[in-house]
Write a protein that holds these residues in place. Structure first.
Motif, PDB file in Angstrom:
ATOM      1  N   LEU A   1       0.853  -1.191   0.000  1.00  0.00           N
ATOM      2  CA  LEU A   1       0.000   0.000   0.000  1.00  0.00           C
ATOM      3  C   LEU A   1       0.888   1.240   0.000  1.00  0.00           C
ATOM      4  O   LEU A   1       1.939   1.262   0.621  1.00  0.00           O
ATOM      5  CB  LEU A   1      -0.901   0.015   1.245  1.00  0.00           C
ATOM      6  N   SER A   2       0.431   2.285  -0.691  1.00  0.00           N
ATOM      7  CA  SER A   2       1.244   3.500  -0.692  1.00  0.00           C
ATOM      8  C   SER A   2       0.791   4.411   0.428  1.00  0.00           C
ATOM      9  O   SER A   2      -0.411   4.581   0.664  1.00  0.00           O
ATOM     10  CB  SER A   2       1.166   4.199  -2.044  1.00  0.00           C
ATOM     11  N   PRO A   3       1.745   4.977   1.155  1.00  0.00           N
ATOM     12  CA  PRO A   3       1.398   5.763   2.336  1.00  0.00           C
ATOM     13  C   PRO A   3       0.673   7.061   1.981  1.00  0.00           C
ATOM     14  O   PRO A   3       0.946   7.670   0.948  1.00  0.00           O
ATOM     15  CB  PRO A   3       2.752   6.033   2.990  1.00  0.00           C
ATOM     16  N   ALA A   4      -0.249   7.455   2.855  1.00  0.00           N
ATOM     17  CA  ALA A   4      -0.886   8.763   2.724  1.00  0.00           C
ATOM     18  C   ALA A   4      -0.138   9.721   3.640  1.00  0.00           C
ATOM     19  O   ALA A   4       0.649   9.303   4.491  1.00  0.00           O
ATOM     20  CB  ALA A   4      -2.352   8.674   3.135  1.00  0.00           C
ATOM     21  N   LYS A   5      -0.404  10.999   3.479  1.00  0.00           N
ATOM     22  CA  LYS A   5       0.371  11.976   4.235  1.00  0.00           C
ATOM     23  C   LYS A   5      -0.109  12.052   5.684  1.00  0.00           C
ATOM     24  O   LYS A   5      -1.293  12.202   5.965  1.00  0.00           O
ATOM     25  CB  LYS A   5       0.249  13.354   3.576  1.00  0.00           C
ATOM     26  N   VAL A   6       0.836  11.923   6.590  1.00  0.00           N
ATOM     27  CA  VAL A   6       0.557  12.158   8.013  1.00  0.00           C
ATOM     28  C   VAL A   6       1.682  13.039   8.549  1.00  0.00           C
ATOM     29  O   VAL A   6       2.852  12.653   8.521  1.00  0.00           O
ATOM     30  CB  VAL A   6       0.517  10.831   8.812  1.00  0.00           C
ATOM     31  N   ALA A   7       1.328  14.252   8.974  1.00  0.00           N
ATOM     32  CA  ALA A   7       2.352  15.162   9.504  1.00  0.00           C
ATOM     33  C   ALA A   7       2.732  14.708  10.907  1.00  0.00           C
ATOM     34  O   ALA A   7       1.870  14.337  11.712  1.00  0.00           O
ATOM     35  CB  ALA A   7       1.823  16.587   9.535  1.00  0.00           C
ATOM     36  N   LEU A   8       4.005  14.696  11.186  1.00  0.00           N
ATOM     37  CA  LEU A   8       4.478  14.278  12.502  1.00  0.00           C
ATOM     38  C   LEU A   8       4.248  15.412  13.499  1.00  0.00           C
ATOM     39  O   LEU A   8       4.758  16.514  13.323  1.00  0.00           O
ATOM     40  CB  LEU A   8       5.971  13.945  12.398  1.00  0.00           C
ATOM     41  N   PRO A   9       3.451  15.196  14.540  1.00  0.00           N
ATOM     42  CA  PRO A   9       3.175  16.294  15.490  1.00  0.00           C
ATOM     43  C   PRO A   9       4.402  16.618  16.347  1.00  0.00           C
ATOM     44  O   PRO A   9       5.271  15.774  16.549  1.00  0.00           O
ATOM     45  CB  PRO A   9       2.045  15.745  16.353  1.00  0.00           C
ATOM     46  N   ARG A  10       4.421  17.851  16.827  1.00  0.00           N
ATOM     47  CA  ARG A  10       5.499  18.254  17.726  1.00  0.00           C
ATOM     48  C   ARG A  10       5.240  17.677  19.119  1.00  0.00           C
ATOM     49  O   ARG A  10       4.088  17.621  19.572  1.00  0.00           O
ATOM     50  CB  ARG A  10       5.544  19.786  17.841  1.00  0.00           C
ATOM     51  N   ALA A  11       6.325  17.252  19.788  1.00  0.00           N
ATOM     52  CA  ALA A  11       6.173  16.724  21.149  1.00  0.00           C
ATOM     53  C   ALA A  11       7.512  16.768  21.851  1.00  0.00           C
ATOM     54  O   ALA A  11       8.545  17.033  21.242  1.00  0.00           O
ATOM     55  CB  ALA A  11       5.650  15.288  21.094  1.00  0.00           C
ATOM     56  N   GLU A  12       7.473  16.489  23.147  1.00  0.00           N
ATOM     57  CA  GLU A  12       8.693  16.568  23.946  1.00  0.00           C
ATOM     58  C   GLU A  12       9.703  15.497  23.568  1.00  0.00           C
ATOM     59  O   GLU A  12       9.340  14.377  23.251  1.00  0.00           O
ATOM     60  CB  GLU A  12       8.335  16.427  25.434  1.00  0.00           C
ATOM     61  N   GLY A  13      10.980  15.882  23.634  1.00  0.00           N
ATOM     62  CA  GLY A  13      12.011  14.942  23.210  1.00  0.00           C
ATOM     63  C   GLY A  13      13.238  14.960  24.090  1.00  0.00           C
ATOM     64  O   GLY A  13      14.337  14.651  23.637  1.00  0.00           O
ATOM     65  N   LEU A  14      13.071  15.331  25.367  1.00  0.00           N
ATOM     66  CA  LEU A  14      14.228  15.324  26.266  1.00  0.00           C
ATOM     67  C   LEU A  14      14.735  13.904  26.452  1.00  0.00           C
ATOM     68  O   LEU A  14      13.943  12.977  26.640  1.00  0.00           O
ATOM     69  CB  LEU A  14      13.832  15.901  27.639  1.00  0.00           C
ATOM     70  N   PRO A  15      16.044  13.728  26.404  1.00  0.00           N
ATOM     71  CA  PRO A  15      16.557  12.357  26.481  1.00  0.00           C
ATOM     72  C   PRO A  15      16.295  11.718  27.846  1.00  0.00           C
ATOM     73  O   PRO A  15      16.195  12.401  28.866  1.00  0.00           O
ATOM     74  CB  PRO A  15      18.058  12.520  26.222  1.00  0.00           C
ATOM     75  N   TYR A  16      16.169  10.413  27.829  1.00  0.00           N
ATOM     76  CA  TYR A  16      15.952   9.630  29.048  1.00  0.00           C
ATOM     77  C   TYR A  16      17.313   9.223  29.590  1.00  0.00           C
ATOM     78  O   TYR A  16      18.089   8.556  28.903  1.00  0.00           O
ATOM     79  CB  TYR A  16      15.115   8.410  28.680  1.00  0.00           C
ATOM     80  N   VAL A  17      17.634   9.677  30.788  1.00  0.00           N
ATOM     81  CA  VAL A  17      18.931   9.354  31.381  1.00  0.00           C
ATOM     82  C   VAL A  17      18.687   8.556  32.667  1.00  0.00           C
ATOM     83  O   VAL A  17      17.957   8.995  33.542  1.00  0.00           O
ATOM     84  CB  VAL A  17      19.733  10.639  31.710  1.00  0.00           C
ATOM     85  N   VAL A  18      19.288   7.396  32.733  1.00  0.00           N
ATOM     86  CA  VAL A  18      19.070   6.525  33.888  1.00  0.00           C
ATOM     87  C   VAL A  18      20.408   6.008  34.376  1.00  0.00           C
ATOM     88  O   VAL A  18      21.332   5.788  33.605  1.00  0.00           O
ATOM     89  CB  VAL A  18      18.108   5.368  33.518  1.00  0.00           C
ATOM     90  N   GLU A  19      20.510   5.883  35.692  1.00  0.00           N
ATOM     91  CA  GLU A  19      21.710   5.301  36.277  1.00  0.00           C
ATOM     92  C   GLU A  19      21.222   4.152  37.150  1.00  0.00           C
ATOM     93  O   GLU A  19      20.491   4.384  38.115  1.00  0.00           O
ATOM     94  CB  GLU A  19      22.418   6.364  37.133  1.00  0.00           C
ATOM     95  N   PRO A  20      21.566   2.913  36.786  1.00  0.00           N
ATOM     96  CA  PRO A  20      20.928   1.769  37.446  1.00  0.00           C
ATOM     97  C   PRO A  20      21.021   1.809  38.972  1.00  0.00           C
ATOM     98  O   PRO A  20      22.070   2.136  39.530  1.00  0.00           O
ATOM     99  CB  PRO A  20      21.701   0.563  36.908  1.00  0.00           C
ATOM    100  N   LEU A  21      19.925   1.522  39.610  1.00  0.00           N
ATOM    101  CA  LEU A  21      19.912   1.297  41.058  1.00  0.00           C
ATOM    102  C   LEU A  21      18.870   0.212  41.295  1.00  0.00           C
ATOM    103  O   LEU A  21      17.676   0.428  41.099  1.00  0.00           O
ATOM    104  CB  LEU A  21      19.513   2.570  41.829  1.00  0.00           C
ATOM    105  N   TRP A  22      19.333  -0.972  41.635  1.00  0.00           N
ATOM    106  CA  TRP A  22      18.411  -2.100  41.760  1.00  0.00           C
ATOM    107  C   TRP A  22      18.006  -2.329  43.205  1.00  0.00           C
ATOM    108  O   TRP A  22      16.839  -2.577  43.505  1.00  0.00           O
ATOM    109  CB  TRP A  22      19.056  -3.370  41.211  1.00  0.00           C
TER     110      TRP A  22
END
Ligand code: ZN
Lengths: 90, 973
Positions: B467-488
């Motif tokens: 199937l050929s894709p139809a147009k879908v505009a990508l909405p703006r949204a938050e993109g702050l990186p996920y930073v994790v330092e393991p603590l189990w």
């Protein structure tokens, strides 16, 4: 699991009855002797990987199919009508 | 408590429900968990082993603590997650796993005994003395253990199973799933969007973020409005895709009616089998707890859940909240709480170098080492980079990072891959053919990243689908990186829970490692970690990390967490929907069914068919009396029996006779038109498959009958023989079993009865003749065959005339001293005549064994001929069919074994066994058919019959299996 019946298209495996290896297609001559007959009926390879076996589309077109599939990945490569093979496995 | 102005609940629709007998208020859109939290109910359950008070931990189906029973008029469902159960007016719920009240559970004494209840406790303690296990230990343990209880009654609720097909199945309706579904739907693909939640939107309903400048829930609503307007989209809320299977098949459990008061026509649940050409796993991620000392108190919750309760349900989970996290995610939760006016005591960030700038105290390098508050959190203690802390708080929101919800990618053997950056396992690519994981399920933890990924995988799927894709505009949204330092886990004096549901602590895992259970699979079984209803969703990762630490290995080399279906518990009632009682198997009814029931005939099952057992007359006290009368009636006058259950196969073509010669042992090409012949059919291995008569209706037209039991097997066999060995022959056949109703008319007055119903009297019609006859203008088929040993016919009419013909035959028979007969009489008649059924041709007998070896034609090949000639299948060592004459009054002894008189009674001495049994007035004896070693040479011998099951020890005379009319004079009369 779905089997691509050449007549009915891909159908749920519950519509099919399993029989066994396509060795059953190669019926020995009546006078072939005990050895070949025993092999034909009872001696089976048990492949981990590609295999050809026979399925009956009992709840569909009543055709026996030779299904090419993989016992490890469960992939089904295709199915052919046994009637079209003219009595012999390739 | 509720926070004004927050939440997606419908405040204009108040709802009341009960929990442990008390009535609570909630709103439409609430779960039991959110409504109880709003009412400040902190203890909602007791833990499995120590009976510790427990509160709500999560806001989703992974909940390990808040497991409740939902009590309906006809159902009692245990282990329902309060975080999933929606409230409705009249809902009745109660806590479980307690003795006495929830607050003062008497079994909480287990908690004081905790030092004795470590991993392996049951294995080690209750082994001795051995005799105590079944009588003392096990009942006591079973009474105290187990989550929830069953009513002990049938679940009378209505369940469904359903099937669906689509181009693209999107699993999860968060930002990833929504944009993927929209992209595929606009391109014209058939899309199913399934989401576990009652409301679609995923974390966008809870995380307070904006998409394209509008609040998340508004953007979700706009996308859903478009999707629901499209005819090629099916939205399935409340539907958990529970398993991935071969061939693009997915199992899914839909909670159809569990959020509403019960109605008879409303299914509770439906189990779906969805066949999808492509699938996108957009199932999000699950937040993981941190195993710090005494981390199980009510009020200690997941940070994401605290945010959900605030933003989605308008509930503050505490008055003074503290956050404890190893990643940035908790910061947003703290900000949301403060913005809503909830006091935040502090943010405890385990990372030493994270930002300390917030509108509340931030402790870096923080660890919690103890908590207090018996029925709810009051105080936490610990240390941080700058010293010790002690905080009064009633809610602790923790976040140990996030695990992608990759369960479905493991269902076909896929092994997740360890990501050092995310400190989590991520899905293996291509683990399930046709399925691709995207968004948080694939380790992408920003809304912007999820939207981009969902869009991209949907476009790839469209390309696969052509199937050929139809147009879908990508909405703006938050993109702050996920930073994790393991603590189990955090070291400390108290117990630190990993698996809340099964009460498994870090100490248990360490003990397992110490005792040699160093592999994950052994550790799990030894500690029971991951075996509760949440199946380790909250604890697998933590337990693995603790095990890695205890055994001095890195996490990926210690093992992986893998998952099997189903993702959530699936009720057996939904899996087996429709299969209870009479739904278990289809029922096949004869055209004479009602007529038989009208006469009070008890019906018995014959395969899927129901056949009359006997036709009681007034004053007949037992079945034997009726049966004996019916037998005498057939032998003395005339009887009518419905034999339509026999398989009928119509065979036509120029090679039809040749084909029958191949499948039958005997020859059919020589059968004249208008004649019937008995045929014997073998399996290719030489054993008898079936027997029956075949009529030649025309030069190239035959009608084969099979036994009732083997009708399907014979059809399958004929198709096999034809298609594999002689597909080019001109022969075609079809089952006509249902097309004809067929009745046996048997007895000395059978011809007189037939003449009373036929348009023309029966003329020259010898034994084994067949032909067309007219009956009230209808063309019927008449066969001169007999299964009773008397002069007999079978007459077949098109099914629609069956009932009236049966009633007519029976009515006329009764004026001649005859009537209908049932299965019991039929059995006596055939045993007296030595006719076999599948009791005799049971798959282990050959033509030789039943005395029919002469029916295997030497002149031609047939299926089974070569193997039937094997030396071991013919000879005196074979057990051969014999008749047995036993004293009258003997109870039925089919299955009993035969022994030579004087021999020891043992397995090796057994000479054979009895297959059929009948009381025969005619022969003045009880008759048996059976198989006896070298039996044909032993006629006249007295043999011993032993049946340990029924406690029988008798003798019988061995004789020919044909007791009645050996020369067949009556048959041919
Ligand atoms: Zn088919």
């Amino acid at each position: 699991m779905r089997i691509p019946c050449p007549l009915c298209g891909p159908r749920d495996r519950r519509e099919f009855t399993y029989y066994g290896s396509d060795d059953y297609l190669n019926r020995p001559a009546p006078d072939a002797g005990a050895g070949p007959w025993d092999d034909h009926l009872h001696l089976r390879a048990n492949p981990a990987g590609e295999t050809h076996d026979l399925w009956y589309h009992e709840a569909g077109c009543a055709q026996w199919l030779r299904v090419h599939r993989n016992t490890v990945s469960h992939e089904i490569y295709g199915a052919a009508l046994v009637a079209g093979l003219k009595g012999g496995a390739q | 408590m509720r926070v004004a102005g927050k939440g997606l609940i419908e405040r204009e629709k108040p709802v009341s429900f009960t929990f442990d007998g008390r009535t609570y208020a909630g709103f439409k859109g609430d779960t039991v968990a959110s409504a109880l939290l709003a009412a400040r109910v902190r203890v909602v359950g007791r833990s499995f082993k120590y009976h510790r008070p427990r509160g709500v931990l999560t806001a989703g189906s992974e909940e390990p603590n808040a497991l409740i029973e939902v009590v309906g008029a006809k159902n009692q469902t245990p282990n329902v997650r309060a975080t999933v159960q929606e409230v409705f007016e009249g809902l009745v719920t109660r806590s479980q796993n307690r003795m006495g009240s929830l607050r003062w559970d008497l079994l909480a004494v287990n908690d004081l005994m905790a030092p004795f209840f470590s991993a392996g406790f049951y294995y080690k303690t209750f082994m001795w003395p051995r005799a105590f296990w079944e009588k003392v230990y096990e009942p006591a343990i079973r009474r105290a253990a187990g989550l929830g209880s069953l009513s002990g009654r049938h679940d009378e609720g209505h369940y469904e199973k359903a099937f669906a097909f689509c181009d693209l199945l999107v699993i999860g309706a968060g930002p990833t799933g929504l944009i993927a579904a929209l992209t595929a739907a606009r391109a014209g693909a058939d899309v199913i969007l399934a989401d576990e939640d009652s409301r679609m939107g995923g974390r966008l309903l809870s995380n307070g973020e904006t998409v394209d400048g509008q609040p998340g829930p508004d953007w979700v609503a706009a996308v859903l409005a478009e999707l629901s307007s499209l005819p090629n989209v099916r939205l399935m809320p409340r539907t958990t895709v529970s398993g991935a299977y071969d061939g693009g098949i997915y199992g899914a459990l839909e909670r159809v009616g569990l959020h509403k008061p019960a109605r008879p026509d409303l299914p509770r649940e439906a189990f779906w089998r969805i066949t999808a050409r492509r699938a996108i796993l957009a199932s999000g991620a699950l937040e993981r707890p941190i195993a710090f000392p005494m981390n199980d108190r009510p009020g200690i919750m997941m940070a994401g859940a605290v945010q959900s309760y605030l933003n989605r349900y308008g509930v503050a989970s505490g008055k003074r909240v503290t956050l404890f996290a190893n990643n940035d995610g908790a910061r947003a939760v703290a900000r949301d709480l403060m913005a809503a006016g909830v006091q935040v005591a502090a943010i405890l960030d385990s990372r030493a170098n994270a930002s300390a700038v917030e509108n509340c105290p931030v402790y870096l390098g923080a660890r919690i080492t103890d908590t207090s508050g018996r029925h709810g959190l009051r105080l936490i203690e610990g240390h941080h980079a700058g010293g010790a802390f002690k905080l009064e708080t009633d809610c602790l929101a923790m976040s140990g990072g996030w695990n992608p919800t990759l369960h479905l990618t493991c269902h076909m053997g896929g092994r997740p891959r360890w990501s050092e950056e995310l400190a989590a396992f991520v899905p293996m690519e291509g683990a399930v053919p046709g399925l691709v994981a995207a968004g948080a399920a694939n380790g992408t933890f920003t809304t912007h990243g999820c939207l981009a990924a969902g869009h991209a995988v949907a476009e790839a799927a469209l390309a696969d689908l052509g199937l050929s894709p139809a147009k879908v505009a990508l909405p703006r949204a938050e993109g702050l990186p996920y930073v994790v330092e393991p603590l189990w886990a955090v070291e400390g004096k108290g117990r630190a829970w990993l698996d809340f549901a099964n009460d498994v602590t870090t100490k248990d895992v360490k003990l397992a490692a110490q005792e040699g259970y160093a592999s994950v699979e052994h550790m799990k079984r030894y500690t029971t970690q991951g075996m509760a209803p949440d199946q380790g969703k909250n604890s697998n990762m933590g337990a693995l990390a603790v095990l890695a630490d205890a055994t001095g290995r890195a996490i990926p080399e210690t093992g992986i967490t893998t998952f099997r279906p189903p993702y959530v518990p699936v009720s057996v009632a939904a899996l087996g929907a429709g299969g209870r009682g009479m739904g278990f198997a289809p029922q096949r009814f004869l055209t004479s069914d009602q007529a038989s029931r009208d006469r009070g005939a008890p019906m018995i099952e014959a395969g899927l068919w129901y056949r009359p057992s006997y036709f009681p007359k007034p004053g007949e006290a037992t079945w034997r009396v009726s049966c004996d009368r019916e037998v005498a009636m057939v032998r003395g006058a005339v009887g009518v029996a419905d034999v339509s259950t026999l398989g009928k196969i119509d065979i036509q073509g120029r090679d039809a006779a040749r084909f029958l010669d191949l499948v039958y042992t005997n020859t059919f090409s020589t059968l004249p038109v208008g004649r019937v012949r008995y045929g014997l059919m073998l399996r290719e291995d030489g054993f008898v498959m079936d027997d029956g008569t075949t009529a030649r209706l025309g030069e190239n037209h035959f009608l084969m009958t099979t036994t009732t039991a083997a009708a399907g097997q014979v059809m399958r066999h004929l198709d096999f023989v034809h298609q594999t060995h002689c597909a080019d022959w001109d022969v075609r056949f079809i089952s006509v079993t249902e097309a004809w109703a067929q009745f046996a008319v048997a007895g000395p007055k059978s011809r007189a009865l037939l003449n009373a119903v036929l348009d023309q009297p029966v003329q020259d019609f010898p034994f084994m003749a067949c032909g067309a006859v007219q009956l009230g203008g209808v063309t019927a088929r008449l066969f001169r065959i007999s299964f009773s040993g008397e002069q007999g016919y079978e007459i077949a009419v098109p099914t629609r005339y069956g009932e009236s013909l049966f009633r007519d035959l029976v009515a006329k028979a009764e004026t001649m001293g005859g009537g209908p007969y049932g299965m019991e009489a039929l059995n006596v008649l055939r045993v007296e005549k030595g006719f076999i059924t599948h009791a005799e041709i049971h798959g282990r007998t050959t033509a030789f064994d039943i005395g029919m070896e002469k029916m295997v034609s030497p002149k031609k090949d047939c299926i089974g001929k070569a193997m039937a000639a094997r030396p071991a299948l013919v000879g005196p060592e074979r057990q051969q069919l014999v008749g047995l004459k036993i004293a009258t009054g003997t109870p039925p002894c089919s299955g009993a074994h035969l022994f030579t008189v004087g021999d020891k009674v043992g397995r090796e001495e057994s000479q054979g066994y009895i297959t059929s049994f009948a009381h025969s007035d005619l022969m003045g004896a009880c008759l048996g058919l059976g198989f006896l070693k070298n039996g044909r040479a032993r006629h006249g011998e007295i043999i011993r019959i032993v049946d340990h099951l029924r406690g029988l020890d008798l003798t019988a005379e061995v004789c020919d299996p044909v007791f009645h009319d050996k020369d067949g004079e009556k048959l041919r009369a």
